[in-house]
Scaffold this active site. Structure first.
Site, short mmCIF file in Angstrom:
data_model
loop_
_atom_site.label_atom_id
_atom_site.label_comp_id
_atom_site.label_asym_id
_atom_site.label_seq_id
_atom_site.Cartn_x
_atom_site.Cartn_y
_atom_site.Cartn_z
N ARG A 11 0.85 -1.08 0.10
CA ARG A 11 0.02 0.00 0.02
C ARG A 11 0.88 1.11 -0.08
NH1 ARG A 11 -5.27 -0.84 3.70
NH2 ARG A 11 -5.90 -2.99 3.24
N GLY A 32 2.79 0.71 11.30
CA GLY A 32 4.14 1.10 11.47
C GLY A 32 4.86 1.57 10.13
N TYR A 89 -4.42 -10.29 -1.40
CA TYR A 89 -4.17 -9.79 -0.27
C TYR A 89 -5.05 -10.58 0.93
CZ TYR A 89 -3.87 -6.46 3.53
OH TYR A 89 -3.81 -5.83 4.78
N ASP A 143 8.38 -6.33 2.37
CA ASP A 143 7.57 -7.20 3.13
C ASP A 143 6.69 -8.57 1.92
OD1 ASP A 143 6.99 -8.12 5.50
OD2 ASP A 143 5.02 -6.68 5.89
N VAL A 380 4.76 -0.46 18.81
CA VAL A 380 4.33 0.23 20.08
C VAL A 380 4.97 0.21 21.32
CG1 VAL A 380 2.14 -0.33 21.69
CG2 VAL A 380 1.79 -0.59 18.91
N ALA A 381 5.73 -0.98 21.53
CA ALA A 381 6.59 -0.85 22.75
C ALA A 381 7.57 0.22 22.65
CB ALA A 381 7.26 -2.18 22.89
N LYS A 382 8.18 0.55 21.70
CA LYS A 382 9.10 1.74 21.53
C LYS A 382 8.58 2.91 21.32
CE LYS A 382 12.56 -1.07 18.69
NZ LYS A 382 13.48 -1.01 17.60
N ASP A 501 41.80 -27.86 -13.35
CA ASP A 501 41.30 -28.69 -12.21
C ASP A 501 40.13 -29.64 -12.95
OD1 ASP A 501 40.15 -29.58 -9.42
OD2 ASP A 501 38.55 -28.44 -10.07
N TYR A 502 39.77 -30.63 -12.29
CA TYR A 502 38.72 -31.72 -12.87
C TYR A 502 37.33 -31.57 -12.30
CZ TYR A 502 36.40 -35.81 -14.89
OH TYR A 502 35.62 -36.53 -15.43
#
Length: 727
Positions: A11, A32, A89, A143, A380-382, A501-502
């Site tokens: 969005r 957020g 969605y 996201d 939200v915690a922050k 190399d082989y």
């Protein structure tokens, strides 16, 4: 110089709505990601945003008007139909991927139409992007809605920097593997130069999944693709700290706080929780935990209230409708049982809050109760920590939230245990003010330094760095011009040394090494090249001399077996080391680890022991290899043996001889005016190191800092040799 940064997300940070005049207006989006990236301001970067406009329109004229309305803000809409929104969605994103990523496996819904539409919509996003993005631009895909887009961008638009950020948890391999489309999704993501996650746990899960599903080589922080390297890292997302921290001092917010204190009671302690309606948020567990607290601690009744803000989300979908019904019932039961005339245990708001109102709630709340069952970060915690000034406060935080890794001074709990929720509430209420203040200061130091601006700047700066690394490596890839230069130098040469190399170079790897014999194409190439008397051709391999003689003995080529412990020159084999008698301790250790590692086996050569693990599960192989190295270190040191890591092998051999020592012997014996050496392994880099600067060293597969050039795919080696030397 101004660079363009294109953020591509499901969005836009605004929604388009019809106004009363039947025109269009813009409404700010919640969430957020939209809030964080919309506030992003980076120097010398012109920011553009591609995403769904949030409206379903059929009229081409309406679409043109919407494009014009959004263009002023550098917003570029992707138009999706109602059917696409439902199947992409609501369907694949939120009914298949969302529950899987959040460990709710039983909630996963499969429908082939969902997957088909998911691919279709990712393609629509690409079609809009390709009309706007130019070489040199930075593209940042956001996201799980757009996991196929990075590969489309890489294949369709040249010379752009592609980043992807995963905002939700990335599950363990055991969960992700159930997706039928797992490989296509992973390849889609690996189109990125840089893939970001919130925590190192998610990085680890992703790396393990890629290793096991795609069997691609992983080296520290990068996954080696055919044409580029995709780097992975953790970037914990932050918030606009200053916005929240200074908001509580604004006059209108102060006024709101005074009113709230009056409404809820000055002495009534408030516990705040803010969530979107979702089963991953642990809302029911939280309510049960608070109910248990009220039952076991009657002394806090009429003194503590829980304020629950739940933002509506998909409440017309069955699972969410049932969840809301249960929430309503449980809150009603608590309030019915404990409410008094002057006190309500749970204040319940089922709507989103305006910024000023939400900040006022943060500022007033004594405790924040943030207990998701699984969450990518949880801003939200922050936000709660940032809003606080010096007022006492406590954060109770789920260990399942990404934020818990940073906010270690919160009360960290297991959200599945309602007893822990009860005990955490009690601990928070009884915590001394001084301790509350100390914890707050420590958490604010973290939140104020790890802001959304730092998150975005760190990601973009690292993206630029890894893109430059890939550009440097790509310059080593042999193209038409480099091939022409090598061909011209070859034809000027009068005495040429060509060392090959082989396994992994002249032929591809096989699960059973005995099946990796040279086909007619390889033999014919060597036959034709060896007819030129100006060429001295050497096959330098880890193979034993008996095998090399069987395959190439009739050709006019020299050989070096077992990394140089024996060599064939002018038709005669020379052995530098005799038959090795192996110590029983070393053999027993190898056998023990072979027995408990399905798919592994031991190869005994005259002078070396090789532990093969090409057919072993990637994670188990890495684990066992390290265990085996640790177990072998002491006895190998005692007996003067070297442990050498190769391509899906561990080899025990004499340290006196290597492909490097064999190359040095060749160079010391004769002088050459054209030297070419090709190999795919760590062991081959030993011979690259001793080559003169004028030599042409070519690494097959992953690029090397030592080799001058690179051929990413083994299957391109023989065509290159025909083109360069036989055309």
């Amino acid at each position: 110089m101004i660079m363009k940064l294109f953020i591509i997300s499901n969005r836009l940070p605004v929604k388009v709505r019809k106004d009363k005049q039947n025109g269009f207006c813009l409404v700010k989006s919640e969430g957020g990601l939209a809030t964080g990236l919309a506030s992003l301001d980076m120097d010398r970067v012109e920011k553009h945003w591609i995403g769904w406009a949030g409206i379903d329109v059929d009229s081409e004229n309406d679409k043109k008007n919407i494009v014009a309305t959004l263009e002023e803000s550098h917003y570029h809409p992707v138009f999706l139909s109602a059917k696409q929104i439902h199947q992409y969605y609501e369907g694949y994103c939120n009914s298949t991927l969302w529950p899987l990523f959040h460990y709710f496996y039983s909630f996963v819904e499969y429908d082939n139409r969902y997957w088909d539409t998911y691919k279709e919509v990712n393609r629509l996003f690409y079609q809009v992007a390709q009309t706007l993005i130019c070489p040199g631009d930075i593209v940042w895909v956001q996201d799980y809605h757009l996991m196929l887009l990075p590969k489309m961008l890489r294949e369709g638009i040249k010379d752009i920097r592609i980043g992807y950020f995963h905002h939700v948890p990335f599950p363990s391999y055991e969960l992700f593997r159930v997706l039928p489309e797992r490989a296509e999704i992973l390849y889609g993501l690996l189109g990125s130069d840089l893939i970001g996650f919130h925590t190192h746990d998610y990085v680890r899960h992703f790396a393990s999944t890629v290793s096991r599903v795609l069997r691609l080589p992983l080296k520290l922080d990068c996954i080696c693709m055919e044409r580029h390297k995709s780097y992975i890292n953790a970037f914990p997302m932050g918030i606009n700290y200053d916005l929240y921290h200074h908001a509580a001092t604004m006059p209108n917010v102060k006024k709101c706080i005074r009113k709230l204190k009056k409404d809820y009671g000055k002495d009534n302690k408030l516990i705040l929780s803010v969530d979107r309606l979702d089963y991953s948020k642990g809302i029911l567990h939280r309510i049960k935990g608070f109910a248990l607290f009220l039952r076991n601690h009657p002394e806090y009744r009429e003194k503590v209230s829980l304020v629950m803000i739940i933002v509506p989300s998909r409440d017309m979908v069955g699972k969410y409708t049932k969840l809301k019904t249960k929430i309503d019932e449980q809150i009603g039961a608590i309030n019915g049982k404990y409410s008094t005339i002057n006190w309500t245990p749970v204040h319940y708001f089922y709507h989103s809050f305006q910024f000023d109102d939400l900040v006022s709630m943060y500022a007033m709340a004594d405790i924040a109760l943030i207990t998701p069952l699984r969450d990518g970060m949880n801003l939200v915690a922050k936000e709660y920590i940032a809003t606080k000034k010096s007022a006492p406060c406590v954060l109770i935080l789920s260990e399942m939230a990404g934020a818990a890794i940073e906010l270690k001074d919160a009360i960290i709990i297991n959200p599945n245990d309602i007893k822990q929720i009860e005990q955490a509430i009690l601990q928070a209420l009884e915590m001394p003010v001084k301790e509350q203040d100390n914890r707050l200061k420590k958490m604010q130091k973290v939140v104020s330094s790890h802001t959304v601006e730092k998150w975005a700047t760190d990601f973009v700066n690292e993206l630029m760095g890894v893109y430059d690394k890939n550009e440097y490596l790509n310059k080593k890839v042999i193209n038409v011009e480099i091939c022409q230069n090598i061909r011209e130098a070859y034809h000027r040469g009068t005495h040429r040394l060509l060392v090959f190399d082989y396994d992994g170079t002249l032929v591809g790897f096989k699960d059973d090494p005995s099946e990796a014999y040279p086909d007619n194409t390889v033999l014919n190439l060597l036959l034709q090249m060896s007819k030129d008397k100006l060429n001295h051709i050497v096959i330098s391999s880890g193979r034993d001399q008996m095998t090399l003689e069987k395959w190439f003995g009739k050709l006019r080529v020299d050989m070096a077996a077992e990394h140089g412990v024996a060599y064939k020159e002018n038709g005669v084999w020379h052995e530098l080391v005799g038959q090795k008698t192996w110590n029983n301790e070393i053999l027993n250790i190898l056998q023990i680890y072979t027995d408990k590692t399905p798919g592994a086996y031991i190869e005994k050569k005259k002078t070396a022991l090789v532990w093969h693990y090409r057919c072993v599960d990637e994670w188990l192989a890495s684990f066992r290899e390290q265990q085996l190295v640790n177990a072998l270190m002491s006895p190998c040191n005692q007996h003067g043996m070297q442990i050498m890591r190769g391509n899906k092998i561990l080899e025990i051999k004499s340290p006196l001889y290597s492909k490097g020592s064999e190359m040095k012997r060749l160079l010391d014996k004769d002088s050459y005016d054209f030297i070419l050496s090709m190999g795919d392994d760590i062991t081959d880099e030993e011979m690259f190191k001793v080559l003169p600067d004028s030599a042409y060293s070519i690494k097959i597969g992953n690029s090397s800092d030592i080799a001058r050039y690179n051929i990413p795919l083994q299957e391109d080696v023989i065509p290159f040799l025909y083109e360069a030397f036989l055309k």
